[in-house]
Write a protein that holds these residues in place. Structure first.
Motif, PDB file in Angstrom:
ATOM      1  N   LYS A  21      67.850  80.812 -27.252  1.00 22.49           N
ATOM      2  CA  LYS A  21      67.699  82.085 -27.792  1.00 22.49           C
ATOM      3  C   LYS A  21      67.544  83.161 -26.754  1.00 22.49           C
ATOM      4  N   MET A  22      67.325  82.917 -25.825  1.00 22.15           N
ATOM      5  CA  MET A  22      67.126  84.177 -24.598  1.00 22.15           C
ATOM      6  C   MET A  22      68.624  84.454 -24.331  1.00 22.15           C
ATOM      7  N   ASP A  23      69.346  83.293 -24.346  1.00 26.02           N
ATOM      8  CA  ASP A  23      70.831  83.558 -24.143  1.00 26.02           C
ATOM      9  C   ASP A  23      71.642  84.407 -25.106  1.00 26.02           C
ATOM     10  N   ALA A  24      71.291  83.826 -26.450  1.00 27.78           N
ATOM     11  CA  ALA A  24      71.896  84.550 -27.375  1.00 27.78           C
ATOM     12  C   ALA A  24      71.569  86.099 -27.757  1.00 27.78           C
ATOM     13  N   ASP A  25      69.882  86.285 -27.274  1.00 24.98           N
ATOM     14  CA  ASP A  25      69.526  87.780 -27.296  1.00 24.98           C
ATOM     15  C   ASP A  25      69.815  88.500 -26.281  1.00 24.98           C
ATOM     16  N   GLY A  26      70.533  87.970 -25.131  1.00 29.90           N
ATOM     17  CA  GLY A  26      70.748  88.638 -23.913  1.00 29.90           C
ATOM     18  C   GLY A  26      69.571  88.906 -23.093  1.00 29.90           C
ATOM     19  N   ILE A  27      68.462  88.370 -23.178  1.00 29.72           N
ATOM     20  CA  ILE A  27      67.429  88.491 -22.395  1.00 29.72           C
ATOM     21  C   ILE A  27      67.365  87.569 -20.987  1.00 29.72           C
ATOM     22  N   GLN A  28      67.157  88.322 -19.926  1.00 29.33           N
ATOM     23  CA  GLN A  28      67.325  87.386 -18.798  1.00 29.33           C
ATOM     24  C   GLN A  28      65.694  87.021 -18.443  1.00 29.33           C
ATOM     25  N   GLY A  29      65.803  85.597 -18.175  1.00 29.73           N
ATOM     26  CA  GLY A  29      64.412  85.010 -17.609  1.00 29.73           C
ATOM     27  C   GLY A  29      64.332  85.227 -16.162  1.00 29.73           C
ATOM     28  N   ASP A  30      63.244  84.553 -15.449  1.00 33.28           N
ATOM     29  CA  ASP A  30      63.194  84.752 -14.104  1.00 33.28           C
ATOM     30  C   ASP A  30      62.971  83.303 -13.403  1.00 33.28           C
ATOM     31  N   LEU A  31      62.762  83.286 -12.249  1.00 33.01           N
ATOM     32  CA  LEU A  31      62.455  82.315 -11.490  1.00 33.01           C
ATOM     33  C   LEU A  31      61.522  81.300 -12.181  1.00 33.01           C
ATOM     34  N   ILE A  32      60.279  81.937 -12.411  1.00 32.74           N
ATOM     35  CA  ILE A  32      59.025  81.477 -13.055  1.00 32.74           C
ATOM     36  C   ILE A  32      59.258  80.675 -14.501  1.00 32.74           C
ATOM     37  N   LEU A  33      60.372  81.277 -15.343  1.00 33.00           N
ATOM     38  CA  LEU A  33      60.413  80.777 -16.484  1.00 33.00           C
ATOM     39  C   LEU A  33      61.150  79.543 -16.375  1.00 33.00           C
ATOM     40  N   TYR A  34      62.450  79.825 -15.771  1.00 27.80           N
ATOM     41  CA  TYR A  34      63.241  78.464 -15.375  1.00 27.80           C
ATOM     42  C   TYR A  34      62.650  77.443 -14.615  1.00 27.80           C
ATOM     43  N   THR A  35      61.687  77.587 -13.748  1.00 26.24           N
ATOM     44  CA  THR A  35      60.897  76.452 -13.117  1.00 26.24           C
ATOM     45  C   THR A  35      60.185  75.912 -13.896  1.00 26.24           C
ATOM     46  N   GLU A  36      59.411  76.679 -14.855  1.00 27.55           N
ATOM     47  CA  GLU A  36      58.479  76.054 -15.725  1.00 27.55           C
ATOM     48  C   GLU A  36      59.304  75.223 -16.687  1.00 27.55           C
ATOM     49  N   ALA A  37      60.521  75.549 -17.178  1.00 33.06           N
ATOM     50  CA  ALA A  37      61.457  75.082 -18.024  1.00 33.06           C
ATOM     51  C   ALA A  37      61.620  73.565 -17.286  1.00 33.06           C
ATOM     52  N   VAL A  38      62.142  73.685 -16.087  1.00 34.15           N
ATOM     53  CA  VAL A  38      62.322  72.290 -15.389  1.00 34.15           C
ATOM     54  C   VAL A  38      61.183  71.532 -15.196  1.00 34.15           C
ATOM     55  N   ASN A  39      60.187  72.042 -14.994  1.00 35.56           N
ATOM     56  CA  ASN A  39      58.945  71.266 -14.895  1.00 35.56           C
ATOM     57  C   ASN A  39      58.539  70.712 -16.197  1.00 35.56           C
ATOM     58  N   TRP A  52      70.132  70.400 -15.881  1.00 38.48           N
ATOM     59  CA  TRP A  52      70.848  71.579 -16.599  1.00 38.48           C
ATOM     60  C   TRP A  52      70.409  72.780 -16.227  1.00 38.48           C
ATOM     61  N   ILE A  53      68.841  72.995 -16.344  1.00 37.49           N
ATOM     62  CA  ILE A  53      68.345  74.349 -16.070  1.00 37.49           C
ATOM     63  C   ILE A  53      68.685  74.593 -14.640  1.00 37.49           C
ATOM     64  N   LEU A  54      68.222  73.733 -13.691  1.00 39.52           N
ATOM     65  CA  LEU A  54      68.506  73.762 -12.274  1.00 39.52           C
ATOM     66  C   LEU A  54      69.957  74.579 -12.028  1.00 39.52           C
ATOM     67  N   THR A  68      61.225  74.703  -7.689  1.00 37.43           N
ATOM     68  CA  THR A  68      62.097  74.356  -8.768  1.00 37.43           C
ATOM     69  C   THR A  68      62.832  72.953  -8.500  1.00 37.43           C
ATOM     70  N   PHE A  69      63.198  72.779  -7.294  1.00 34.98           N
ATOM     71  CA  PHE A  69      63.882  71.519  -7.080  1.00 34.98           C
ATOM     72  C   PHE A  69      62.982  70.273  -6.818  1.00 34.98           C
ATOM     73  N   GLY A  70      61.456  70.569  -6.364  1.00 34.92           N
ATOM     74  CA  GLY A  70      60.764  69.582  -6.601  1.00 34.92           C
ATOM     75  C   GLY A  70      60.238  69.329  -7.973  1.00 34.92           C
ATOM     76  N   ALA A  71      60.340  70.070  -8.833  1.00 30.94           N
ATOM     77  CA  ALA A  71      60.429  69.726 -10.391  1.00 30.94           C
ATOM     78  C   ALA A  71      61.494  68.886 -10.856  1.00 30.94           C
TER      79      ALA A  71
END
Length: 185
Positions: A21-39, A52-54, A68-71
């Protein structure tokens, strides 16, 4: 277990939907958001989605950090993907990151689960040579590898190091290999 699995499924579906959804809406995530997704994926052992997220992060101009790598390594641990865990460990180094106690321990635990205990010992000695101080969990992991390999010499060396550091050898350590560990109680 059913509750955990259904909860994991719900959380991972939500995480994927959010990223799309963020991609579709053009919203840029940050390191924390993507790390939490990996986690999130790591907790459920979904290494495919975690990696995939990494892999997606650099395309979004976000540089993964060692957390992020640790997760992602933890996701591989939870799904038994020991070769992928080792690959991610080395990839982090290639990307200029310094592996830490968490990444070393996670890779060693994954290696033990896969009966790659000789490599666990190699990783342990490398961790020590890089000046990373093991905690009780890391000692338990490496002593388990020693027990599986029946390598009492390595176990004794590690136990002597624990004693020198005045670490308490409690039941969690003792139960790994009672006949060897008992000599140090």
């Amino acid at each position: 277990i059913v509750f955990l699995n259904s909860r994991c499924l719900t959380h991972t579906i939500q995480a994927k939907r959010l990223i799309h959804k963020m991609d579709a809406d053009g919203i840029q995530g940050d390191l924390i958001l993507y790390t939490e997704a990996v986690n999130c994926f790591a907790q459920c052992g979904e290494w495919v989605n975690a990696t995939w997220i990494l892999d997606l992060m650099p395309r979004k101009n976000i540089t993964p950090n060692i957390i992020t790598f640790g997760a992602a390594i933890h996701a591989c641990e939870n799904s038994g993907e020991w070769q992928r865990a080792v690959h991610l460990f080395h990839r982090a180094e290639c990307e200029g990151l310094k592996n830490n106690l968490v990444t070393f321990s996670s890779v060693m635990k994954t290696l033990n689960k896969a009966q790659q205990c000789k490599t666990t010992l190699e990783m342990y000695w490398r961790m020590i040579s890089e000046g990373i101080e093991p905690d009780k969990n890391a000692y338990r992991i490496v002593l388990t590898a020693c027990e599986i390999l029946k390598d009492s010499r390595a176990a004794m060396k590690i136990l002597r190091e624990m004693k020198r550091k005045k670490m308490i050898i409690d039941e969690s350590i003792y139960n790994v290999w009672p006949s060897i560990v008992g000599k140090f109680r």
